[in-house]
Write an enzyme that holds these catalytic residues in place. Sequence first.
Site, mmCIF file in Angstrom:
data_model
loop_
_atom_site.group_PDB
_atom_site.id
_atom_site.type_symbol
_atom_site.label_atom_id
_atom_site.label_comp_id
_atom_site.label_asym_id
_atom_site.label_seq_id
_atom_site.Cartn_x
_atom_site.Cartn_y
_atom_site.Cartn_z
ATOM 1 C CG ASP A 277 -1.996 0.835 1.179
ATOM 2 O OD1 ASP A 277 -2.274 1.467 0.440
ATOM 3 O OD2 ASP A 277 -2.593 0.610 1.678
ATOM 4 C CG ASP A 336 -8.795 3.231 1.890
ATOM 5 O OD1 ASP A 336 -8.340 2.622 0.884
ATOM 6 O OD2 ASP A 336 -8.371 3.431 3.020
#
Length: 432
Positions: A277, A336
């Site tokens: 990430d 997200d």
Amino acid sequence: MRPVDEIPVDPARARIYEHGWQSWSPTAWHPATGTSPRPVRPPTQVMSYRPGKPGPEVGFHGEGLLAVDPGDGGPVRVYSGGEDVPSIRAALVDGHVVVSADGPVTMTSNGSATVDPLAAWADDFARAAGMGPIRPAPTAWCSWYHYYTDVTEADILENLDAIHRAALPVDVIQIDDGWQSGIGDWLTLSGRFDSLTELTARIAGTGRRSGIWVAPFLVGARSELAAEHPDWLIGDAGHNWDQDLRGLDLTNPAVTDHLRAVFTGLHEAGFDYFKIDFLYAGALPGPRQSGQTPLEAYATGMRAIREAIGDSYLLGCGAPILPSVGLVDGMRVSADVDPAYAPHDGDLSQPSQAGAALSTVGRAFQHGRFWVNDPDCLIVRPAVERREEWAEVVAGYGGLRSCSDRIADLDAWGLETTRHLLATVPPPLPFA
């Protein structure tokens, strides 16, 4: 910016496709009379858009890819760039869309009534990149969207047992942020975890695989790594976890040796699914130890990780999209998700169902061509706003299927929806 093209359009019907820099950057078709999303706060330009390249006040700003549908029945024109991923802009001026760029671009219009021009462009891009068959993705349960950074080993075991008892079709138990002692300190555990090796053995005992989250190119100001190796750090990578962030100089051999040690250790501890990430930090602008460009350095770091984990499944997130083709098995293609429908500050790069859905649909053509698209996790507990709508997005565009609720919090509808979507994973072939 240099002029590239000028296209007469029907202003009432013309559309512009803007492709964002990285996973979280908003990506979608827009009316040509509008303006695409922009960062609301300065740090977001670095963390969710392209550092150092803000968009214009009015119009559109694609990174490496932009398309114009004139709205008059004429062909859709697709503009794209090369290895340096130029920024490409479009603006509506006196009934024309004016396209400009800060580097060389090419224009194609090879779609048809039955073929999406973006899909046709992606087919050509994938061939040029030497892409072979796309690997299928396992299904996963992820700790993030219930526990966030407070996750404990006991939480993982509770959900492992619940998944096993319910016979949910989950292949991988993925431990997200919170297992490590600090951002950048991947060789030591937080106080909430005792032994990764013992935990992966417990997971394997149920017939499942172990996955783990790492932000490999990101370093927090409070980390031991930052204190011990300040010469490894580059750039401004934003602010999160209540600390300033820096990137790693991936052209420094000591840094790539460190990355190999981290991922070799995790692989030997029993992990064969890696969600990596905040990858934008590996491609920050600025000088490096060698003469490599930021994107060359990024590829160097990604290759070091792949060497360490072998054929483990590699899922990218927060990653420069076009420079990552061929480097990962799966890719987050959206912001997200979040229990809330709308982003708290109105910025569609920030966590929300609205932002996640926007770019999941906007990048649907990449699935099965570049990688398996990850729309982010299914979350369907009763506390999630408009959960039915998010489940429909995952059902329609979710190549990688993962869930992230505490299993005990699911009601009957949530449990059945989770079971159904995990059991009906689409093949790693183009949606269209």
